[in-house]
Design a protein around this motif. Sequence first.
Motif, PDB file in Angstrom:
ATOM      1  N   ARG A 154     -17.280  20.125 -56.440  1.00 58.67           N
ATOM      2  CA  ARG A 154     -16.635  19.261 -55.450  1.00 58.67           C
ATOM      3  C   ARG A 154     -15.133  19.546 -55.390  1.00 58.67           C
ATOM      4  O   ARG A 154     -14.534  19.588 -54.306  1.00 58.67           O
ATOM      5  N   ILE A 155     -14.537  19.753 -56.550  1.00 58.66           N
ATOM      6  CA  ILE A 155     -13.095  20.025 -56.588  1.00 58.66           C
ATOM      7  C   ILE A 155     -12.794  21.402 -56.004  1.00 58.66           C
ATOM      8  O   ILE A 155     -11.833  21.573 -55.238  1.00 58.66           O
ATOM      9  N   LEU A 156     -13.627  22.399 -56.331  1.00 65.99           N
ATOM     10  CA  LEU A 156     -13.425  23.725 -55.756  1.00 65.99           C
ATOM     11  C   LEU A 156     -13.536  23.678 -54.230  1.00 65.99           C
ATOM     12  O   LEU A 156     -12.787  24.358 -53.520  1.00 65.99           O
ATOM     13  N   LYS A 157     -14.464  22.886 -53.753  1.00 63.50           N
ATOM     14  CA  LYS A 157     -14.639  22.762 -52.294  1.00 63.50           C
ATOM     15  C   LYS A 157     -13.391  22.154 -51.653  1.00 63.50           C
ATOM     16  O   LYS A 157     -12.949  22.579 -50.565  1.00 63.50           O
ATOM     17  N   ILE A 158     -12.791  21.161 -52.315  1.00 62.18           N
ATOM     18  CA  ILE A 158     -11.581  20.527 -51.793  1.00 62.18           C
ATOM     19  C   ILE A 158     -10.453  21.558 -51.664  1.00 62.18           C
ATOM     20  O   ILE A 158      -9.707  21.571 -50.677  1.00 62.18           O
ATOM     21  N   PHE A 159     -10.350  22.449 -52.652  1.00 60.44           N
ATOM     22  CA  PHE A 159      -9.298  23.471 -52.642  1.00 60.44           C
ATOM     23  C   PHE A 159      -9.687  24.711 -51.837  1.00 60.44           C
ATOM     24  O   PHE A 159      -8.875  25.622 -51.678  1.00 60.44           O
ATOM     25  N   GLY A 160     -10.937  24.748 -51.367  1.00 58.23           N
ATOM     26  CA  GLY A 160     -11.384  25.894 -50.589  1.00 58.23           C
ATOM     27  C   GLY A 160     -11.588  27.142 -51.421  1.00 58.23           C
ATOM     28  O   GLY A 160     -11.478  28.265 -50.905  1.00 58.23           O
ATOM     29  N   THR A 161     -11.879  26.979 -52.705  1.00 62.41           N
ATOM     30  CA  THR A 161     -12.057  28.136 -53.601  1.00 62.41           C
ATOM     31  C   THR A 161     -13.497  28.259 -54.075  1.00 62.41           C
ATOM     32  O   THR A 161     -13.768  28.870 -55.112  1.00 62.41           O
ATOM     33  N   ASP A 162     -14.414  27.659 -53.333  1.00 59.98           N
ATOM     34  CA  ASP A 162     -15.811  27.656 -53.753  1.00 59.98           C
ATOM     35  C   ASP A 162     -16.626  28.794 -53.144  1.00 59.98           C
ATOM     36  O   ASP A 162     -17.838  28.893 -53.390  1.00 59.98           O
ATOM     37  N   ALA A 163     -16.019  29.667 -52.389  1.00 53.43           N
ATOM     38  CA  ALA A 163     -16.761  30.753 -51.740  1.00 53.43           C
ATOM     39  C   ALA A 163     -17.409  31.655 -52.781  1.00 53.43           C
ATOM     40  O   ALA A 163     -16.746  32.156 -53.696  1.00 53.43           O
ATOM     41  N   GLY A 164     -18.706  31.842 -52.636  1.00 55.39           N
ATOM     42  CA  GLY A 164     -19.449  32.716 -53.539  1.00 55.39           C
ATOM     43  C   GLY A 164     -19.796  32.093 -54.872  1.00 55.39           C
ATOM     44  O   GLY A 164     -20.479  32.710 -55.697  1.00 55.39           O
ATOM     45  N   VAL A 165     -19.346  30.863 -55.112  1.00 55.63           N
ATOM     46  CA  VAL A 165     -19.631  30.195 -56.391  1.00 55.63           C
ATOM     47  C   VAL A 165     -20.890  29.357 -56.236  1.00 55.63           C
ATOM     48  O   VAL A 165     -20.953  28.468 -55.387  1.00 55.63           O
TER      49      VAL A 165
END
Length: 710
Positions: free
Chosen positions: A183-194
């Motif tokens: 959820r936190i990665l999604k907020i920062f937009g760094t969840d691509a490919g994770v």
Amino acid sequence: MENERALPPASEVFGCLTFTGEMLRRHLPDDVYRKLQLTMDRGLPLDPAIANTVATAMKKWAMEHGATHYTHWFQPLTGATAEKHDAFLCPNGDGSAIECFSGEQLIRGEPDASSFPSGGIRETFEARGYTAWDATSPAFIFKTGASPTLCIPTAFVSWTGEALDKKTPLLRSIQAVSEQALRILKIFGTDAGVSQVITTLGCEQEFFLVDRAFHDRREDLRLCGRTLIGAPAPKGHQLDDHYFGAIPERVMAFMNEVERRLCELGVPVKTRHNEVAPNQFEFAPVHENANVAGDHQMLTMQMLRTVAEHHGFVCLLHEKPFAGVNGSGKHNNWSIATDTGVNLLDPHDETHTNMQFLVFLTAVVRAVDLHADLLRASIASAANDHRLGANEAPPAIMSVYLGDMLNDIFDQLERGEPRATKKGGRLELGARALPEIPRHSGDRNRTSPFAFTGNKFEFRAVGSSASISWPNTVLNTIVAESLEYMAAELERRVGRNPTAAKLETAVKSLLREVIRKHRRVVFDGDNYNPAWHREAARRGLPHLRTTVDSLPALGSKRARALFAAYGVLTERELAARVDVNIERYNRTVAIEARTLVSMLNREVLPAALRFQGELGNAVEATLDAGVKCPDSKAQLQEVVRLIAQLRKAIRGVQQAEVQPAGDGLKRAQHIRDKLLPAMAEARRISDTLEQLIPDDLWPLPRYSEMLFVK
């Protein structure tokens, strides 16, 4: 001897007895390999259709290495591992036999669930339990002597589906962290490919080696793993000459064999060295997925004990085998990473601008502050009580060390805008022949129970004999709760149409609030200093000194709600673990008390009486010769007095052994308040006598022998 040969290249041996990597490729069809790899690498559900193919390949591989049996290898609540071996050979009705191992046999086993500690989940008449294949942890072949066995890591659950082991809650807690971290990665937009976030571990393992001959002559070491009596040697570790010293040749041979065999099993041992205490040593591995690291830690302890026998040693994993000498811990180096290989606790160079890192870091600080009691309870045991706070291990006050650089950023955030990251600079060593070396931006603190050490937290309070699965289950759960809080707050503050500016403002305001509220748990000074204990009390931090003080926290309403909310443990599963831990504490100390009485009655008291007799004869002969001997008479009187005190102390231990009516916690409180002090008094008298009685009469190996014979 086998252990004296040089280690072969890692490329030839690493993981050769582990069914993973190249072994999988070689033995499985491509489509099956890809599906299994998705389960192993990303934690996706196992496709049941591939189970038979995997089982056949696994059996073939194991038999190529000489295995005739397989076992579901699991971690019950005993704190050890368990295994039941079944043969690959299956009889036919015509008297012939075939080799068989099906997908069903791979996926599920059925050990007796009532014979393991269950905290009331299983009664004696309710025996059915199941083991379930954990495909995320590689199968391996363990050799016992000349007999290799295929070991399949599994979870262990009741017929009702409730967890009876340490692996199942750990896997659940890792999943809880992953869900909230994403959820936190999604907020920062760094969840691509994770696809998932994992917790990673690297656990340093401290241990003692003693000569087998000494061990076998001491009932306390044989039955309890620690010395219940023993006067200090004239020399201990006062000179600090053992720490990082040259490894003795015999110990090096032992270490080489341990490393080679662990290497074959895919356990990535990286470091070996002498520890602080005489005859104390350490191994440390490379970081791994926390679940695999947990399995590898159990394997490491098993291998240390097994290989020690080959070299005439016994490996002592007890937290405090020798009174007055540094004990052993298991430093639990913990971090969070994506399955794409990004360490979420890596601060990077300009840390004050790395808002995502600061969110994860602050979430961990908040978790430790809010749930310090649970973290303390996670490392509670009768053995670890001897070590915590003994000026060799962190105290029982849970606090966080951050270091100069991160504390400076916290200061900046509290005041307003963070504008700079403190740099470590370079060290000028003053000799032209020596290089200039970079200095870290913060020091390290070996007295802190929970210290940030560059890109991970080092949970230093875990005991050397413990399974790491339980403390990491608790740690993961409290961090998951904190990550959910941070994620929910950021989602609320950023809103449905986030912009970079809005996100930055939201993050900084949240960090400021959390730091101001929870920074009380941060302490970078000397955790041994009594002044810190007073300061911690002023801050309102709990100081749960003993196991008996700490375990009730796990049974609290707040703890039950926490573990249930993240699907880690139901109320019944958590209550079972509290009951098991209390019962284990009670039984451990009861065994020690009975062993102590046995040794005092059968060994120490007879030796003291023989010494008294010899002294008496010497005094009588001297007086008969007309010579006064006041010193000898005084020594005789002292021995007579100590013997009388010892007899009284033995009776005191026996009386304190009688358990009061009530539940397990009430019995544990009695042990803490009555039995342990009685045992300590009996030991004090015995140790005083040991220092008086000559070698030819003293029946036990002394500390000066056990700690200094290499």
